[in-house]
Every structure is written in C-alpha cells, then in structure tokens.
Design a protein around this motif. Structure first.
Motif, PDB file in Angstrom:
ATOM      1  N   ALA A 130      -3.667   6.366  -0.665  1.00  0.00           N
ATOM      2  CA  ALA A 130      -2.756   6.275  -1.809  1.00  0.00           C
ATOM      3  C   ALA A 130      -2.916   7.375  -2.849  1.00  0.00           C
ATOM      4  N   GLY A 137       0.817  -1.211   0.000  1.00  0.00           N
ATOM      5  CA  GLY A 137       0.000   0.000   0.000  1.00  0.00           C
ATOM      6  C   GLY A 137       0.849   1.258   0.000  1.00  0.00           C
ATOM      7  N   ARG A 138       0.288   2.325  -0.528  1.00  0.00           N
ATOM      8  CA  ARG A 138       1.011   3.591  -0.631  1.00  0.00           C
ATOM      9  C   ARG A 138       0.370   4.662   0.244  1.00  0.00           C
ATOM     10  N   ALA A 144       2.993   9.393  -3.825  1.00  0.00           N
ATOM     11  CA  ALA A 144       2.656   8.388  -2.818  1.00  0.00           C
ATOM     12  C   ALA A 144       3.781   7.364  -2.740  1.00  0.00           C
ATOM     13  N   THR A 164       5.673   3.778  -0.903  1.00  0.00           N
ATOM     14  CA  THR A 164       5.430   2.486  -0.266  1.00  0.00           C
ATOM     15  C   THR A 164       6.272   2.394   1.001  1.00  0.00           C
ATOM     16  N   GLY A 175      -5.497   0.903  -0.003  1.00  0.00           N
ATOM     17  CA  GLY A 175      -5.392   2.083  -0.845  1.00  0.00           C
ATOM     18  C   GLY A 175      -6.061   3.342  -0.331  1.00  0.00           C
TER      19      GLY A 175
END
Length: 290
Positions: A259, A166-167, A201, A203, A256
C-alpha cells in the motif's frame, strides 16, 4: 563502459535495455544476457552485445560478466531456486571485478510478511556480505500483473478476491525499467535501498471501475473471505500451490504490504509514474500485438 542486463529476454530486462538505449547509452556498451539465443537475436540486430546465461551454470555467468562495469541482476523466475541462483550471479560478479551491482528486490524485503519476500531477503543478505557496491531496487507490484483479469471481468462483470479494502501502489514495468537504467548510468546510487512504487495506491474497487471503463461495461469487485476465495480458485481448476499463493498475496494486500506509495520512483525517472488506466490499456494492447 559495459553494462550487463540479466533477464534481457524477459519483460523488465528488455525494457531496461530499451531505456538505456533511449537515454543515450551506445548499443555496443550494453550486454544483454538471457537464456535463449533466439530471443536475444533482436537485440543483437540493434548492435547490443549478447550472452546466453544460466544462473545454475556459473561458467556462463563468468563469461557474461567479464569486463563489466555494472550489472543489473533481475531477480530470477524460478521460485524456490532463486537464492542459489542469485548467489551464483553475485559470486560471478565479484570474481569478474564488477564495480556495481543493481538488484531488483521486493517491497520492504527484509521486514515484511509478503509471500514473495523471503528469497529477496536472503539475496539482499548475500549482497550485504559481498564486496560489491550495491543498489537495491525494491519494486512494488507491476500493473501488468492484472491484465489477465480484464477478459474475465469483461465476461462476468466482476472481479473476485480476498484483498478487502487493501491498496496496491503499482506502477508499470517501463517505470521500474527506467529507474533501473537511471541507477545503472548515474553514479551516487551505491549503497542505496530504494522503495519504488507508483505515485498513488488504488483499491480493488478502483481497479474494477478502471477495467470497466476500459472494456465498456460495469465491473464490480466482489470481496470474499480467504476461505471462499480458495474454494473459488480450486473450483476453477487451479492447483493447490497456486491457490495458496494467490490467497496469501491477497492477504498481504489486505494487510497493507503493497500500500505504501512514495515519490521515489517518479523522482528517479523524472516524471509521474504511469497511471493505472494507462498502464492496463498499454499492457493489453501489447498483449494483443504479441
């Protein structure tokens, strides 16, 4: 013109006051409101008006909002109590005849599973039903939220979490504070709902590498399941509520919820948002100096 900034003894509120001053607003036109007179004293020394408030004591809000043209309602920190507190502030602003109210909300507050969102959604609904001209600033995550991981990463060489790939489109608090100052000063933002985020964004692998470069050693991200994450946090001594929140947030990130990177924030402040590495370094320096 009088601009009231609530939460002025906290990080975001104080930075907003600083940004208003930097943008040429006279100190005497700013009213900094917070819970502690002692913590407001440095702002008073700059010539800023100050007011001691308590969201659970409406009479303090009435006095603080009296004669105000615009109010920044920085969302409260008492999770579970915020809807009632925010309602008190909104009703006080209406009673005082405030022209505009700016509220700091959460990303996609009315349409998200984000663990932080329900109280923000409820507050936005109260605002929509009010007579106030409103601007909603839906702030994504603050880069500073990850400063507490730096020492741990330096000691162990790893970050542990269940956010997977996920970011997070984070930005620094000063970026969000500048945006708040802009919409408080400028006209034309009435009725707007701004989804604010960093320009990019990242990680958690990128977060680990960034922290590694900051501390001068290799740091890696160890991705675990939600169940493993909960067990690790419980073993570290965190209470059940905190464990549940952290795991839920990582799940939101994995899905997300944080994100989406947009250019809205950088457009408002007229510059790129603060890069992750710079934001972490500056926050660590500020923490060390405190």
């Amino acid at each position: 013109m009088t601009i009231v900034v609530t939460g002025a003894t906290g990080h975001l509120g104080r930075l907003t006051v600083d940004s208003l001053l930097a943008r040429g607003v006279a100190a005497s036109d700013i009213r900094a409101a917070g819970r502690s007179a002692d913590r407001l004293a440095p702002l008073a020394a700059l010539g800023v008006q100050t007011a001691v408030i308590d969201f659970e004591q409406p009479e303090t809000l009435a006095a603080a909002f009296s004669g105000a043209d615009a109010v920044l309602l920085v969302s409260g920190s008492d999770v579970g109590k915020r809807v009632a507190q925010h309602r008190n502030a909104i009703e006080a602003a209406e009673a005082a005849g405030v022209s505009r109210l700016v509220y700091t909300s959460a990303p996609k507050a009315t349409d998200t599973d984000l663990v932080l969102a329900p109280e923000h959604k409820a507050t936005e609904e109260i605002l929509a039903a009010s007579s106030l001209a409103v601007t909603i600033l839906r702030n994504n995550w603050y880069t500073e939220n990850y400063v507490g991981l730096i020492d741990q990463a330096e000691a162990t060489g790893e970050l542990v979490g269940s956010a997977g790939t996920g970011r997070v489109a984070s930005a620094s608090r000063k970026d969000y504070a500048e945006a708040a100052a802009v919409v408080l000063i400028e006209s034309g933002h009435e009725g707007a709902v701004y989804e604010l985020s960093g320009d990019t964004a990242w990680t958690f692998d990128e977060l680990a590498a960034t922290i590694g470069a900051l501390v001068g050693r290799e740091v890696v991200y160890r991705s675990v399941t939600a169940e493993e994450h909960a067990s690790i946090l419980s073993g570290a001594g965190l209470d059940e509520g905190t464990v549940g929140f952290v795991v839920a947030l990582d799940g939101n990130i994995r899905d997300g919820a944080l994100a989406d990177a947009t250019s809205t924030l950088s457009g408002l402040i007229g510059r790129p948002t603060t890069p992750l590495a710079q934001g972490l370094a500056e926050a660590r320096e500020a923490q060390a100096a405190a």
